[in-house]
Write a protein that holds these residues in place. Structure first.
Motif, PDB file in Angstrom:
ATOM      1  N   ARG A 173       0.824  -1.214   0.000  1.00 30.51           N
ATOM      2  CA  ARG A 173       0.000   0.000   0.000  1.00 30.51           C
ATOM      3  C   ARG A 173       0.857   1.262   0.000  1.00 30.51           C
ATOM      4  O   ARG A 173       0.570   2.226  -0.716  1.00 30.51           O
ATOM      5  CB  ARG A 173      -0.896   0.003   1.243  1.00 30.51           C
ATOM      6  N   ASP A 174       1.921   1.271   0.785  1.00 29.53           N
ATOM      7  CA  ASP A 174       2.737   2.465   0.943  1.00 29.53           C
ATOM      8  C   ASP A 174       3.771   2.632  -0.158  1.00 29.53           C
ATOM      9  O   ASP A 174       4.477   3.648  -0.194  1.00 29.53           O
ATOM     10  CB  ASP A 174       3.449   2.432   2.301  1.00 29.53           C
ATOM     11  N   THR A 175       3.874   1.654  -1.061  1.00 26.41           N
ATOM     12  CA  THR A 175       4.906   1.703  -2.095  1.00 26.41           C
ATOM     13  C   THR A 175       4.338   1.773  -3.505  1.00 26.41           C
ATOM     14  O   THR A 175       5.009   2.252  -4.415  1.00 26.41           O
ATOM     15  CB  THR A 175       5.830   0.462  -1.976  1.00 26.41           C
ATOM     16  N   ILE A 176       3.114   1.326  -3.686  1.00 29.18           N
ATOM     17  CA  ILE A 176       2.556   1.195  -5.034  1.00 29.18           C
ATOM     18  C   ILE A 176       2.490   2.539  -5.748  1.00 29.18           C
ATOM     19  O   ILE A 176       2.761   2.618  -6.958  1.00 29.18           O
ATOM     20  CB  ILE A 176       1.175   0.523  -4.979  1.00 29.18           C
ATOM     21  N   ALA A 177       2.137   3.620  -5.054  1.00 32.62           N
ATOM     22  CA  ALA A 177       2.006   4.919  -5.719  1.00 32.62           C
ATOM     23  C   ALA A 177       3.298   5.325  -6.416  1.00 32.62           C
ATOM     24  O   ALA A 177       3.274   5.906  -7.508  1.00 32.62           O
ATOM     25  CB  ALA A 177       1.591   5.991  -4.714  1.00 32.62           C
ATOM     26  N   ALA A 178       4.434   5.023  -5.805  1.00 34.95           N
ATOM     27  CA  ALA A 178       5.721   5.362  -6.409  1.00 34.95           C
ATOM     28  C   ALA A 178       6.189   4.302  -7.396  1.00 34.95           C
ATOM     29  O   ALA A 178       7.040   4.582  -8.241  1.00 34.95           O
ATOM     30  CB  ALA A 178       6.780   5.549  -5.318  1.00 34.95           C
ATOM     31  N   ALA A 179       5.636   3.092  -7.304  1.00 32.19           N
ATOM     32  CA  ALA A 179       6.127   1.982  -8.117  1.00 32.19           C
ATOM     33  C   ALA A 179       5.297   1.731  -9.365  1.00 32.19           C
ATOM     34  O   ALA A 179       5.753   1.020 -10.266  1.00 32.19           O
ATOM     35  CB  ALA A 179       6.166   0.701  -7.278  1.00 32.19           C
ATOM     36  N   CYS A 180       4.086   2.284  -9.436  1.00 27.62           N
ATOM     37  CA  CYS A 180       3.207   1.979 -10.560  1.00 27.62           C
ATOM     38  C   CYS A 180       3.772   2.559 -11.854  1.00 27.62           C
ATOM     39  O   CYS A 180       4.106   3.751 -11.923  1.00 27.62           O
ATOM     40  CB  CYS A 180       1.799   2.506 -10.312  1.00 27.62           C
ATOM     41  N   ARG A 181       3.849   1.733 -12.878  1.00 24.90           N
ATOM     42  CA  ARG A 181       4.430   2.137 -14.158  1.00 24.90           C
ATOM     43  C   ARG A 181       3.385   2.688 -15.114  1.00 24.90           C
ATOM     44  O   ARG A 181       3.714   3.100 -16.219  1.00 24.90           O
ATOM     45  CB  ARG A 181       5.160   0.948 -14.778  1.00 24.90           C
ATOM     46  N   TYR A 182       2.119   2.670 -14.724  1.00 30.81           N
ATOM     47  CA  TYR A 182       1.040   3.214 -15.548  1.00 30.81           C
ATOM     48  C   TYR A 182       0.626   4.571 -15.007  1.00 30.81           C
ATOM     49  O   TYR A 182       0.496   4.760 -13.798  1.00 30.81           O
ATOM     50  CB  TYR A 182      -0.151   2.258 -15.569  1.00 30.81           C
ATOM     51  N   PRO A 183       0.394   5.547 -15.874  1.00 33.24           N
ATOM     52  CA  PRO A 183       0.109   6.907 -15.397  1.00 33.24           C
ATOM     53  C   PRO A 183      -1.292   7.106 -14.844  1.00 33.24           C
ATOM     54  O   PRO A 183      -1.531   8.070 -14.119  1.00 33.24           O
ATOM     55  CB  PRO A 183       0.314   7.765 -16.651  1.00 33.24           C
ATOM     56  N   LEU A 184      -2.235   6.202 -15.163  1.00 35.73           N
ATOM     57  CA  LEU A 184      -3.621   6.386 -14.744  1.00 35.73           C
ATOM     58  C   LEU A 184      -4.048   5.142 -13.968  1.00 35.73           C
ATOM     59  O   LEU A 184      -4.253   4.076 -14.557  1.00 35.73           O
ATOM     60  CB  LEU A 184      -4.515   6.590 -15.967  1.00 35.73           C
TER      61      LEU A 184
END
Length: 377
Positions: A173-184
């Motif tokens: 939960r705390d890492t996905i925002a920085a790790a997501c490779r898709y912009p939307l």
């Protein structure tokens, strides 16, 4: 070093003026009876150190700061605009914070992505965002958390897909925002692991998406809120969506999808499916309404933006939390933002719960929590 450089030019100017003065003094006091080569050289040369000394002193004392300021004013913003924002912010943080691997967390939070393209064309930034949080009680132990979000993006987001990520793992939960490779994308956190699978099914069956978009012919169009059949992403494809499944992401080592089969799901929605036979080329705005199953006795829910978002107001509707034999609840809003106009620590009845006036930027990691407890006399 900077102080020494600042005093060097005036010192050079003074020395040159002293040399010129000594030269002129020698010329005036020494009058040879016959023509003398050295005297002729002194006569010709004394104006040169005087002129150079005056120019160096005038530049350092009067022109240097004004010239640097004017050049920075004219060319600075133009140069910065043509550089990748991630590189600019990395250099700035290194100069201010020092060298630290954790600076990357600040870059991801401020930019909402790596910022590898000039003008921020690869960043998802919402300049107008509205949020509504609604609690709908099911029974005395569970409720539906219904969140409606509307985004208006600064730049068109050049995608035709929307990614849904759901997890019950705090680390993810705390890492996905920085790790997501898709912009939307949107991230959903289910606090009770025992409700994870049921909550994901509830999420998929209730999510509605509306988009303002640009089609492949460059026309601006809108699509009304609709349910889009989400397609689940196989676990062996997760590395295409989340960086930490592909490579180490400080401070995390490279993670294995096999270790998270029970606490992570990824789904992809084709936005062209609601575009009235048009093909989506880029997204201008997005509206998302979703519902997840949560435990009432946890006593809180919260919302965080997946990307940098300017939020005017967050609306709360908690009147439907209590059903059947549920006790009466009282509520408190706890923002974790740059600033807000809400006085925290007040416990209110659902009818008296005010909306949260934000009028500020929220970055990934910012948000607002709505807390509740049994009403006290």
């Amino acid at each position: 070093m900077a102080a020494r450089k600042h005093t060097l030019a005036p010192a050079v100017a003074v020395v040159l003026l002293l040399v010129a003065a000594a030269d002129l003094t020698a010329v005036l006091l020494w009058q040879p009876s016959s023509r003398n080569l050295l005297h002729d050289v002194l006569v010709v040369l004394w104006p040169l150190p005087a002129l150079v000394g005056v120019l160096v002193g005038a530049y350092e004392l009067f022109l240097h700061r004004r010239l640097v300021t004017e050049i920075s004013r004219i060319s600075g913003p133009g140069i910065v605009e043509h550089l990748p924002p991630g590189d600019v912010l990395q250099a700035f943080l290194t100069a201010i914070y020092g060298t630290n691997d954790a600076n990357q967390d600040v870059i991801s939070g401020v930019l909402g992505g790596p910022g590898l393209r000039p003008h921020g064309k690869d960043l998802t930034i919402s300049t107008s965002t509205s949020v509504r949080i609604q609690l709908q009680g099911i029974d005395t132990t569970t409720y539906h958390l219904v969140i409606t979000q509307t985004y208006r993006f600064r730049h068109h987001v050049p995608v035709d897909r929307f990614v849904i990520l759901a997890t019950s793992n705090v680390l993810l939960r705390d890492t996905i925002a920085a790790a997501c490779r898709y912009p939307l994308f949107e991230l959903y956190y289910i606090t009770d692991p025992s409700l994870f699978l049921e909550s994901v099914d509830d999420l998929l069956g209730s999510t509605q998406i509306a988009v303002d978009y640009v089609d492949h012919e460059g026309n601006r169009r809108s699509a009304a809120p609709s349910q889009i059949p989400p397609v689940e992403v196989r676990f062996d494809q997760w590395s295409n969506y989340l960086t930490f499944f592909r490579e180490p992401m400080w401070p995390l080592p490279k993670l294995s999808p096999h270790d998270h089969l029970g606490d992570l799901r990824i789904f992809e929605c084709d936005l062209s499916a609601i575009a009235d036979d048009h093909l989506v080329s880029a997204i201008r705005g997005l509206s998302l309404r979703s519902r997840t199953l949560q435990r009432t006795n946890e006593g809180f829910c919260y919302w965080q933006p997946p990307y940098p978002s300017y939020v005017e107001q967050i609306v709360f509707d908690a009147q439907g939390l209590g059903v059947g034999e549920s006790p009466e609840h009282e509520f408190s809003i706890m923002p974790f933002l740059f600033r807000s106009n809400t006085v925290t620590g007040q416990w209110l009845k659902a009818d008296d719960l005010d909306d949260l006036t934000v009028r500020s930027w929220l970055l990934p990691g910012h948000g607002v929590a709505l807390m509740w407890r049994e009403a006290r006399s």
